[in-house]
Scaffold this motif. Structure first.
Motif, PDB file in Angstrom:
ATOM      1  N   ILE A  22       0.685  -1.123   0.156  1.00 43.39           N
ATOM      2  CA  ILE A  22       0.002  -0.004   0.286  1.00 43.39           C
ATOM      3  C   ILE A  22       0.662   1.309   0.032  1.00 43.39           C
ATOM      4  N   GLY A  23       0.847   2.092  -1.067  1.00 43.91           N
ATOM      5  CA  GLY A  23       1.724   3.252  -1.079  1.00 43.91           C
ATOM      6  C   GLY A  23       2.778   3.109  -2.238  1.00 43.91           C
ATOM      7  N   GLY A  24       2.826   4.114  -3.206  1.00 47.79           N
ATOM      8  CA  GLY A  24       3.870   4.152  -4.012  1.00 47.79           C
ATOM      9  C   GLY A  24       4.843   4.995  -4.019  1.00 47.79           C
ATOM     10  N   GLY A  25       5.438   5.448  -2.719  1.00 51.61           N
ATOM     11  CA  GLY A  25       6.289   6.458  -2.400  1.00 51.61           C
ATOM     12  C   GLY A  25       7.743   5.726  -2.303  1.00 51.61           C
ATOM     13  N   PHE A  26       8.677   6.421  -1.536  1.00 53.87           N
ATOM     14  CA  PHE A  26       9.910   5.839  -1.535  1.00 53.87           C
ATOM     15  C   PHE A  26      10.320   4.580  -1.048  1.00 53.87           C
ATOM     16  N   GLY A  27       9.455   4.238  -0.030  1.00 55.62           N
ATOM     17  CA  GLY A  27       9.554   2.987   0.500  1.00 55.62           C
ATOM     18  C   GLY A  27       8.909   1.931  -0.183  1.00 55.62           C
ATOM     19  N   GLY A  28       7.669   2.124  -0.692  1.00 52.61           N
ATOM     20  CA  GLY A  28       6.901   1.017  -1.600  1.00 52.61           C
ATOM     21  C   GLY A  28       7.659   0.827  -2.880  1.00 52.61           C
ATOM     22  N   LEU A  45      -0.966  -0.830  -4.270  1.00 50.35           N
ATOM     23  CA  LEU A  45      -2.252   0.064  -4.442  1.00 50.35           C
ATOM     24  C   LEU A  45      -1.971   1.435  -3.956  1.00 50.35           C
ATOM     25  N   SER A  46      -2.228   2.415  -4.679  1.00 49.64           N
ATOM     26  CA  SER A  46      -1.629   3.827  -4.368  1.00 49.64           C
ATOM     27  C   SER A  46      -2.737   5.051  -4.908  1.00 49.64           C
ATOM     28  N   LYS A  47      -2.931   5.931  -3.935  1.00 48.35           N
ATOM     29  CA  LYS A  47      -4.066   6.611  -4.334  1.00 48.35           C
ATOM     30  C   LYS A  47      -3.528   7.853  -5.129  1.00 48.35           C
ATOM     31  N   GLN A  48      -1.906   7.668  -5.402  1.00 48.52           N
ATOM     32  CA  GLN A  48      -1.432   8.561  -6.469  1.00 48.52           C
ATOM     33  C   GLN A  48      -1.003   7.545  -7.474  1.00 48.52           C
ATOM     34  N   ARG A  90      -7.578   4.146  -3.577  1.00 46.88           N
ATOM     35  CA  ARG A  90      -7.187   4.459  -1.975  1.00 46.88           C
ATOM     36  C   ARG A  90      -7.715   3.143  -1.283  1.00 46.88           C
ATOM     37  N   VAL A  91      -6.761   2.736  -0.337  1.00 48.91           N
ATOM     38  CA  VAL A  91      -7.267   1.857   0.629  1.00 48.91           C
ATOM     39  C   VAL A  91      -8.069   2.350   1.728  1.00 48.91           C
ATOM     40  N   THR A  92      -9.149   1.386   2.180  1.00 48.37           N
ATOM     41  CA  THR A  92      -9.983   2.020   3.119  1.00 48.37           C
ATOM     42  C   THR A  92      -9.670   1.590   4.602  1.00 48.37           C
ATOM     43  N   GLY A 310       9.128   2.852   6.314  1.00 51.87           N
ATOM     44  CA  GLY A 310       9.309   4.321   5.933  1.00 51.87           C
ATOM     45  C   GLY A 310       8.691   5.095   6.722  1.00 51.87           C
ATOM     46  N   ASP A 311       7.924   6.454   6.439  1.00 52.10           N
ATOM     47  CA  ASP A 311       7.429   7.403   7.706  1.00 52.10           C
ATOM     48  C   ASP A 311       6.526   6.923   8.614  1.00 52.10           C
ATOM     49  N   ILE A 312       5.940   5.923   8.054  1.00 58.50           N
ATOM     50  CA  ILE A 312       4.599   5.430   8.874  1.00 58.50           C
ATOM     51  C   ILE A 312       4.902   4.316  10.021  1.00 58.50           C
ATOM     52  N   GLN A 326      11.819  10.756   9.866  1.00 59.57           N
ATOM     53  CA  GLN A 326      10.765  10.531   8.925  1.00 59.57           C
ATOM     54  C   GLN A 326      11.196  11.543   7.528  1.00 59.57           C
ATOM     55  N   VAL A 327      12.299  10.982   7.146  1.00 53.69           N
ATOM     56  CA  VAL A 327      13.043  11.291   5.651  1.00 53.69           C
ATOM     57  C   VAL A 327      13.236  10.275   4.677  1.00 53.69           C
ATOM     58  N   ALA A 328      13.812  10.708   3.646  1.00 52.26           N
ATOM     59  CA  ALA A 328      13.625   9.615   2.434  1.00 52.26           C
ATOM     60  C   ALA A 328      14.445   8.157   2.831  1.00 52.26           C
ATOM     61  N   GLN A 329      15.633   8.617   3.363  1.00 52.99           N
ATOM     62  CA  GLN A 329      16.693   7.352   3.604  1.00 52.99           C
ATOM     63  C   GLN A 329      16.139   6.213   4.030  1.00 52.99           C
TER      64      GLN A 329
HETATM   65  C1  LIG Z   1       7.582  18.945   0.633  1.00 55.34           C
HETATM   66  C2  LIG Z   1       8.469  17.719   1.526  1.00 55.34           C
HETATM   67  C3  LIG Z   1       9.785  17.926   1.389  1.00 55.34           C
HETATM   68  C4  LIG Z   1      10.649  17.056   1.738  1.00 55.34           C
HETATM   69  N1  LIG Z   1      11.996  17.114   1.865  1.00 55.34           N
HETATM   70  C5  LIG Z   1      12.837  16.115   2.078  1.00 55.34           C
HETATM   71  C6  LIG Z   1      14.277  16.124   1.948  1.00 55.34           C
HETATM   72  O1  LIG Z   1      14.793  17.126   1.350  1.00 55.34           O
HETATM   73  N2  LIG Z   1      14.979  15.132   2.392  1.00 55.34           N
HETATM   74  C7  LIG Z   1      14.490  13.901   2.758  1.00 55.34           C
HETATM   75  O2  LIG Z   1      15.111  13.065   3.158  1.00 55.34           O
HETATM   76  N3  LIG Z   1      13.181  13.998   2.904  1.00 55.34           N
HETATM   77  C8  LIG Z   1      12.399  14.787   2.643  1.00 55.34           C
HETATM   78  N4  LIG Z   1      11.052  14.495   2.826  1.00 55.34           N
HETATM   79  C9  LIG Z   1      10.442  13.526   3.425  1.00 55.34           C
HETATM   80  C10 LIG Z   1      10.368  12.308   2.316  1.00 55.34           C
HETATM   81  O3  LIG Z   1       9.581  12.825   1.275  1.00 55.34           O
HETATM   82  C11 LIG Z   1       9.597  11.057   3.208  1.00 55.34           C
HETATM   83  O4  LIG Z   1      10.388  10.971   4.526  1.00 55.34           O
HETATM   84  C12 LIG Z   1       9.408  10.037   2.407  1.00 55.34           C
HETATM   85  O5  LIG Z   1       8.858  10.353   1.085  1.00 55.34           O
HETATM   86  C13 LIG Z   1       8.705   8.713   3.160  1.00 55.34           C
HETATM   87  O6  LIG Z   1       8.780   7.761   2.109  1.00 55.34           O
HETATM   88  P1  LIG Z   1       7.449   6.723   2.451  1.00 55.34           P
HETATM   89  O7  LIG Z   1       7.458   5.663   1.407  1.00 55.34           O
HETATM   90  O8  LIG Z   1       7.309   6.451   3.704  1.00 55.34           O
HETATM   91  O9  LIG Z   1       6.049   7.767   2.076  1.00 55.34           O
HETATM   92  P2  LIG Z   1       5.772   8.550   0.891  1.00 55.34           P
HETATM   93  O10 LIG Z   1       6.843   8.718  -0.130  1.00 55.34           O
HETATM   94  O11 LIG Z   1       4.936   9.777   1.500  1.00 55.34           O
HETATM   95  O12 LIG Z   1       4.541   7.631   0.049  1.00 55.34           O
HETATM   96  C14 LIG Z   1       3.206   7.237   0.688  1.00 55.34           C
HETATM   97  C15 LIG Z   1       2.546   6.734  -0.522  1.00 55.34           C
HETATM   98  O13 LIG Z   1       1.344   6.146   0.135  1.00 55.34           O
HETATM   99  C16 LIG Z   1       0.234   6.486  -0.677  1.00 55.34           C
HETATM  100  N5  LIG Z   1      -1.177   6.465   0.212  1.00 55.34           N
HETATM  101  C17 LIG Z   1      -1.212   7.084   1.445  1.00 55.34           C
HETATM  102  N6  LIG Z   1      -2.500   6.495   1.987  1.00 55.34           N
HETATM  103  C18 LIG Z   1      -3.002   5.602   1.261  1.00 55.34           C
HETATM  104  C19 LIG Z   1      -3.961   4.918   1.065  1.00 55.34           C
HETATM  105  N7  LIG Z   1      -4.892   5.007   2.155  1.00 55.34           N
HETATM  106  N8  LIG Z   1      -4.453   4.292   0.074  1.00 55.34           N
HETATM  107  C20 LIG Z   1      -3.570   4.041  -0.956  1.00 55.34           C
HETATM  108  N9  LIG Z   1      -2.454   4.692  -0.959  1.00 55.34           N
HETATM  109  C21 LIG Z   1      -2.130   5.543  -0.079  1.00 55.34           C
HETATM  110  C22 LIG Z   1       0.533   7.994  -1.025  1.00 55.34           C
HETATM  111  O14 LIG Z   1      -0.150   8.203  -2.271  1.00 55.34           O
HETATM  112  C23 LIG Z   1       1.963   7.656  -1.533  1.00 55.34           C
HETATM  113  O15 LIG Z   1       1.914   7.131  -2.652  1.00 55.34           O
HETATM  114  C24 LIG Z   1      10.075  15.731   2.227  1.00 55.34           C
HETATM  115  C25 LIG Z   1       8.786  15.558   2.421  1.00 55.34           C
HETATM  116  C26 LIG Z   1       7.953  16.440   1.846  1.00 55.34           C
HETATM  117  C27 LIG Z   1       6.439  16.301   1.631  1.00 55.34           C
END
Ligand SMILES: Cc1cc2nc3c(=O)[nH]c(=O)nc-3n(C[C@H](O)[C@H](O)[C@H](O)COP(=O)(O)OP(=O)(O)OC[C@H]3O[C@@H](n4cnc5c(N)ncnc54)[C@H](O)[C@@H]3O)c2cc1C
Length: 444
Positions: A22-28, A45-48, A90-92, A310-312, A326-329
């Motif tokens: 669930i989620g297509g961000g950095f971690g997923g 599954l991702s809402k973006q 979106r996952v509910t 990741g962040d969650i 809660q950053v990208a690495q």
């Molecule tokens: C404006 C901004 C600037 C940043 N700058 C930095 C930086 O300079 N350096 C750094 O290291 N970090 C930075 N970060 C933080 C970094 O982007 C996050 O730590 C990182 O994205 C975490 O990855 P993640 O996979 O946990 O979450 P995300 O990358 O946020 O991905 C979450 C994904 O889950 C999906 N999602 C959420 N809920 C649902 C649901 N119910 N159903 C389906 N899909 C869902 C979202 O659509 C998204 O695709 C920044 C963040 C922001 C917002």
């Protein structure tokens, strides 16, 4: 518009273990990159429908980059895979007993579930701020903020009423973390180099950029030395920094602080906090302050087949007693690490615990001004940190197309200060037509 009940997830049956992400961000996305499809069926599954490179989002909001240059469609990232299935939905909720994930268009069973949903803006329960302020969390936020800023300058150029003009030219950014700092610095440079040319009739000495935070320094995640340097650089750029200051309310016209001070503004940017995007269905005991509690294998407390990355996720270790930042690495590293452990599981090998490799932190304040905290308690500032920032961000941008567009934009800007995307894309006025109607009826 097609009714939702006409749709379904429509995922083919499989004999392989199914990993639902669930989620297509950095971690997923990084998890999927490291998961071999010969061994697993992968459903994301991702809402973006895109992977966004959030560290550059503020540049979209300040007209420096096009939205598409910092994002890639998820389908394109994995278009060479045959057993990867992306669904834009979106996952509910989750039903751990039935091993099922529910979405707006139906349910799917999993063998392994990975929650990588990141964070969402935290308004601390203040509905008015949530409705009236401008968040900066996704591409649509950045395009909306860019439009809001440009629209305010357009309107400021169409009024002789000083009070109205001041509300349009004051910009308040709540939250002096990296997003707030980078946004404030970028706006200050825009005020210096771009806006006076675009709006020769406006006096940009009237434009105030306020950066406010409840804590006592900017960039609280960085070392005090880097905070101090960033603070000084921002002041040199003319940013008005207000610390130990909490926003109490905002009605769309005036920000009121807890100490009673008020600032009139049409634009309050909310970068003051985030909370985890948790999903219904998981036991309350598995959540701590908006994050799922995980062990060193990213397993959520009480489950062997449900993971958070990741962040969650909050993984407490001796070195990181409150969890990783809660950053990208951490998200990238946990995604890759979990994928490798799932492969180990298939091979009946022992799992390895996750260890975070801290590569340091960077923040940019403006052209040739940045700060960097490096491993080993070393800090850098100025031009060198700025060059490091440019290279790190180009390196981590996903896709050759994005790297090329962003790099060419930056080189062009280095010599010209120009920002090419000063385009308003949204219906003319924010919440209603009030300001324009007032200006027109007053004949201003
Ligand atoms: C404006 C901004 C600037 C940043 N700058 C930095 C930086 O300079 N350096 C750094 O290291 N970090 C930075 N970060 C933080 C970094 O982007 C996050 O730590 C990182 O994205 C975490 O990855 P993640 O996979 O946990 O979450 P995300 O990358 O946020 O991905 C979450 C994904 O889950 C999906 N999602 C959420 N809920 C649902 C649901 N119910 N159903 C389906 N899909 C869902 C979202 O659509 C998204 O695709 C920044 C963040 C922001 C917002």
């Amino acid at each position: 518009m097609l009714e939702m009940n006409k749709l379904s997830l429509n995922i083919p049956d499989t004999t392989k273990p199914r990993v639902v992400v669930i989620g297509g961000g950095f971690g997923g996305v990084n998890l999927v990159k490291y998961l071999p499809e010969k061994d697993f069926q992968i459903v994301m599954l991702s809402k973006q429908n895109y992977y966004g490179f959030w560290p550059l989002l503020y540049q979209v909001a300040t007209a420096g980059l096009e939205p598409e240059s910092i994002a890639e469609p998820i389908r394109k990232l994995f278009d060479d895979r045959h057993d990867f299935h992306f669904r834009f939905v979106r996952v509910t909720d989750i039903d751990p007993t039935a091993k099922t994930v529910n979405t707006l268009i139906g349910a799917i069973k999993y063998d392994y579930l990975v929650i990588a949903t990141g964070t969402q803006s935290n308004y601390f329960g203040n509905k008015q701020i949530e409705q009236k302020s401008f968040p900066l969390k996704q591409l649509s936020d950045a395009v909306n903020l860019r439009s809001q800023l440009l629209q305010s300058f357009e309107q400021a150029s169409m009024t002789r009423d000083k009070q109205i003009r001041q509300g349009l030219l004051n910009i308040v950014i709540a939250g002096a973390g990296p997003t707030g700092v980078e946004l404030a610095g970028s706006l200050a440079e825009m005020r210096q180099h771009i806006l006076p040319k675009d709006y020769p009739g406006l006096d940009f000495r009237e434009m105030n950029i306020y950066l406010v935070d409840g804590l006592d320094r900017v960039l609280p995640p960085l070392t005090p030395a880097s905070s101090k340097r960033a603070h000084e650089d921002l002041e040199k750029l003319g940013v008005n920094i207000k610390l130990n200051k909490l926003v109490a309310s905002y009605d769309g016209e005036i920000v009121t602080f807890k100490d009673g001070e008020q600032i009139p503004t049409q634009t309050l940017v909310w970068a003051a906090g985030v909370t985890g995007a948790t999903i219904e269905g998981m036991p309350a005991a598995s959540v701590e302050r908006g994050r799922y509690i995980v062990n060193q294998f990213n397993q959520i407390a009480g489950f062997e087949d449900i993971f958070a990355i990741g962040d969650i996720a909050v993984m407490k270790t001796d070195k990181w007693p409150k969890g990783h930042p809660q950053v990208a690495q951490p998200a990238l590293q946990q995604g890759a690490h979990l994928a490798k452990n799932l492969v180990r599981q298939l091979r009946q090998e022992a799992w390895k615990p996750f260890e975070y490799f801290d590569k340091g932190s960077l923040a940019i304040v403006g052209r040739a001004r940045a700060v960097a905290d490096l491993p080993g308690n070393k800090s850098l500032g100025g031009f060198i940190a700025w060059v490091a920032w440019l290279f790190v961000h180009i390196y981590y941008l996903i896709g050759f197309r994005s790297k090329l567009i962003v790099l060419s934009n930056w080189v062009y800007r280095l010599f010209t200060y120009e920002r090419g995307t000063r385009i308003i894309i949204r219906p003319l006025v924010r919440h209603d037509d009030k300001t324009v109607v007032e200006l027109q009826s007053a004949g201003k």
